[in-house]
Motif scaffolding. Structure first.
Motif, mmCIF file in Angstrom:
data_model
loop_
_atom_site.group_PDB
_atom_site.id
_atom_site.type_symbol
_atom_site.label_atom_id
_atom_site.label_comp_id
_atom_site.label_asym_id
_atom_site.label_seq_id
_atom_site.Cartn_x
_atom_site.Cartn_y
_atom_site.Cartn_z
ATOM 1 N N GLN A 54 113.617 3.619 50.113
ATOM 2 C CA GLN A 54 113.536 4.951 49.517
ATOM 3 C C GLN A 54 112.113 5.526 49.566
ATOM 4 O OE1 GLN A 54 116.490 6.376 48.414
ATOM 5 N NE2 GLN A 54 117.354 4.482 49.226
ATOM 6 N N ASP A 55 111.215 4.873 50.273
ATOM 7 C CA ASP A 55 109.806 5.256 50.283
ATOM 8 C C ASP A 55 109.616 6.683 50.802
ATOM 9 O OD1 ASP A 55 107.033 4.502 49.886
ATOM 10 O OD2 ASP A 55 106.833 4.561 52.060
ATOM 11 N N GLY A 56 108.954 7.509 49.997
ATOM 12 C CA GLY A 56 108.646 8.876 50.398
ATOM 13 C C GLY A 56 109.674 9.907 49.972
ATOM 14 N N LYS A 57 110.795 9.471 49.415
ATOM 15 C CA LYS A 57 111.792 10.432 48.951
ATOM 16 C C LYS A 57 111.370 11.017 47.603
ATOM 17 C CE LYS A 57 115.857 8.703 51.388
ATOM 18 N NZ LYS A 57 117.270 8.278 51.255
ATOM 19 N N THR A 58 111.903 12.175 47.268
ATOM 20 C CA THR A 58 111.584 12.772 45.974
ATOM 21 C C THR A 58 112.349 12.040 44.882
ATOM 22 O OG1 THR A 58 113.403 14.378 45.975
ATOM 23 C CG2 THR A 58 111.360 15.025 47.105
ATOM 24 N N PRO A 59 111.806 12.036 43.665
ATOM 25 C CA PRO A 59 112.536 11.413 42.556
ATOM 26 C C PRO A 59 113.939 11.995 42.380
ATOM 27 C CG PRO A 59 110.276 11.842 41.915
ATOM 28 C CD PRO A 59 110.467 12.494 43.258
ATOM 29 N N THR A 60 114.069 13.302 42.597
ATOM 30 C CA THR A 60 115.382 13.952 42.447
ATOM 31 C C THR A 60 116.366 13.427 43.475
ATOM 32 O OG1 THR A 60 114.342 15.950 41.586
ATOM 33 C CG2 THR A 60 116.586 16.158 42.400
ATOM 34 N N GLU A 61 115.917 13.255 44.723
ATOM 35 C CA GLU A 61 116.792 12.727 45.774
ATOM 36 C C GLU A 61 117.317 11.345 45.396
ATOM 37 O OE1 GLU A 61 115.713 13.851 50.226
ATOM 38 O OE2 GLU A 61 113.906 13.274 49.112
ATOM 39 N N ILE A 62 116.423 10.494 44.938
ATOM 40 C CA ILE A 62 116.810 9.119 44.594
ATOM 41 C C ILE A 62 117.791 9.114 43.427
ATOM 42 C CG2 ILE A 62 115.969 6.871 43.830
ATOM 43 C CD1 ILE A 62 113.290 7.578 45.168
ATOM 44 N N ALA A 63 117.472 9.893 42.381
ATOM 45 C CA ALA A 63 118.342 9.935 41.200
ATOM 46 C C ALA A 63 119.705 10.545 41.530
ATOM 47 C CB ALA A 63 117.664 10.719 40.081
ATOM 48 N N SER A 64 119.716 11.590 42.356
ATOM 49 C CA SER A 64 120.984 12.251 42.714
ATOM 50 C C SER A 64 121.883 11.312 43.499
ATOM 51 C CB SER A 64 120.711 13.522 43.526
ATOM 52 O OG SER A 64 120.009 14.465 42.763
ATOM 53 N N LEU A 65 121.301 10.611 44.471
ATOM 54 C CA LEU A 65 122.095 9.659 45.248
ATOM 55 C C LEU A 65 122.584 8.524 44.366
ATOM 56 C CD1 LEU A 65 123.210 8.635 47.925
ATOM 57 C CD2 LEU A 65 120.975 7.569 48.374
ATOM 58 N N GLY A 66 121.712 8.065 43.460
ATOM 59 C CA GLY A 66 122.111 7.008 42.538
ATOM 60 C C GLY A 66 123.284 7.421 41.673
ATOM 61 N N LYS A 67 123.237 8.646 41.155
ATOM 62 C CA LYS A 67 124.330 9.129 40.297
ATOM 63 C C LYS A 67 125.625 9.254 41.092
ATOM 64 C CE LYS A 67 125.533 12.583 36.834
ATOM 65 N NZ LYS A 67 125.086 13.739 36.037
ATOM 66 N N GLN A 68 125.526 9.753 42.322
ATOM 67 C CA GLN A 68 126.728 9.875 43.160
ATOM 68 C C GLN A 68 127.388 8.509 43.346
ATOM 69 O OE1 GLN A 68 125.883 11.817 46.930
ATOM 70 N NE2 GLN A 68 124.640 13.372 45.906
ATOM 71 N N GLN A 69 126.569 7.498 43.584
ATOM 72 C CA GLN A 69 127.122 6.173 43.823
ATOM 73 C C GLN A 69 127.715 5.564 42.557
ATOM 74 O OE1 GLN A 69 123.886 4.048 45.699
ATOM 75 N NE2 GLN A 69 124.312 4.948 47.701
ATOM 76 N N VAL A 70 127.067 5.787 41.414
ATOM 77 C CA VAL A 70 127.595 5.255 40.150
ATOM 78 C C VAL A 70 128.889 5.965 39.768
ATOM 79 C CG1 VAL A 70 127.129 4.938 37.691
ATOM 80 C CG2 VAL A 70 125.317 4.526 39.348
ATOM 81 N N GLN A 71 128.993 7.252 40.078
ATOM 82 C CA GLN A 71 130.205 8.008 39.751
ATOM 83 C C GLN A 71 131.433 7.515 40.508
ATOM 84 O OE1 GLN A 71 128.615 11.968 40.551
ATOM 85 N NE2 GLN A 71 128.749 12.504 38.382
#
Length: 302
Positions: A54-71
């Protein structure tokens, strides 16, 4: 007030650590509620680093993808709100939301982060996380070899100066008033060509959070691209303390190696338990908290 629903685990905080805990619990088939107010502490940070894949991605990108996967895990639910109160019950715990809802669970996980106490310097808050930084391991590589400032004094300023000297040879320690360094510390910094500036800081000149000059109260300036500061903090959420969770001398929630607090059945993970404020570390601790909470429930219910 009526309790809306019973869950196995309530996670307070839905950023990286909370999402990681939610994924571990979802994969363990537990009914989970993640409560989040949508205000992560790194909202201003342009990029996240030192997180493999995830190096260099924005915090929002990481959190959004994380939420999609948890959902994708059907037993995990989300609630947008601010947890304002909690209490122990016969069967576990209850959490009250600012909108009035009350939810109950056998276990609690707090992934609530901390709140930085910003110094009263104009422009500091605007630059925080962008060009005024807390961690060289998160952001130091991108500003390597730049003219760099340290805002600090005494032992903290000295220790931070030594650390940051790994990333640049052009370093100034701004003590914001009379230096509290010892003679030995002063001589050691001078030996390594680290300048010490004792003028009081008035404000930070910046463009959209990117530092340009540090302006002293006497009107003089010093050009600067980046500055590090180790701020004081307080817990973002007071509920763990009201439940009886102990804090460390530094003010973090005290946990064991498996992220359980001093109150049985209550776990904590992420920035609220450690000074190592990286996304990767928050995810690792969240995963550990989720796995441990689920294992305890499995053993208790067998």
């Amino acid at each position: 007030m009526k309790v809306n629903k019973q869950f196995d685990v309530i996670i307070v905080g839905g950023s990286y650590s909370g999402l990681a805990a939610g994924m571990a619990l979802g994969r363990a088939l537990k009914n989970v509620l993640i409560i989040d107010s949508g205000k992560p502490c790194n909202a201003q940070t342009p990029q996240s680093h030192n997180f493999l894949t995830q190096d260099g991605k924005t915090p929002t990108e990481i959190a959004s993808l994380g939420k999609q996967q948890v959902q994708m895990y059907s037993t995990v639910a989300f609630f947008n709100g601010l947890a304002i109160n909690g209490k122990k019950t016969e069967n576990g715990f209850e959490i009250q939301i600012d909108s009035g809802e009350i939810f109950s669970a056998e276990k609690l996980i707090f992934a609530t982060g901390i709140k930085d106490a910003m110094p009263a310097i104009e422009g500091f808050k605007d630059c925080w996380g962008i060009s005024v930084l807390h961690c060289p391991y998160c952001h130091g590589y991108e500003v390597r070899n730049e003219k760099t400032g340290i805002l600090g004094n005494g032992d903290h300023g000295y220790e931070l100066s030594i650390l940051i000297s790994n990333w640049t040879n052009d370093l100034v320690l701004f003590t914001n008033g009379k230096s509290a360094l010892t003679v030995e510390q002063t001589e050691k910094l001078k030996k390594h060509h680290i300048k010490i500036e004792e003028k009081e800081v008035g404000r930070l000149e910046h463009s959209n959070g990117y530092l340009q000059n540090i302006v002293f109260k006497d009107g003089t300036k010093s050009s600067l691209k980046v500055m590090y500061s180790r701020n004081s903090f307080k817990q973002h959420c007071f509920i763990p303390e009201t439940l009886g969770c102990q804090l460390t001398d530094e003010g973090y929630i005290k946990v064991d190696p498996f992220q359980e607090t001093t109150v049985q059945g209550v776990f904590a993970c992420g920035d609220n338990v450690t000074r190592i404020r990286t996304v990767a570390n928050a995810v690792a601790m969240g995963t550990s908290a989720g796995m441990t909470a689920s294992k305890k429930m499995i053993l208790e219910q067998f």
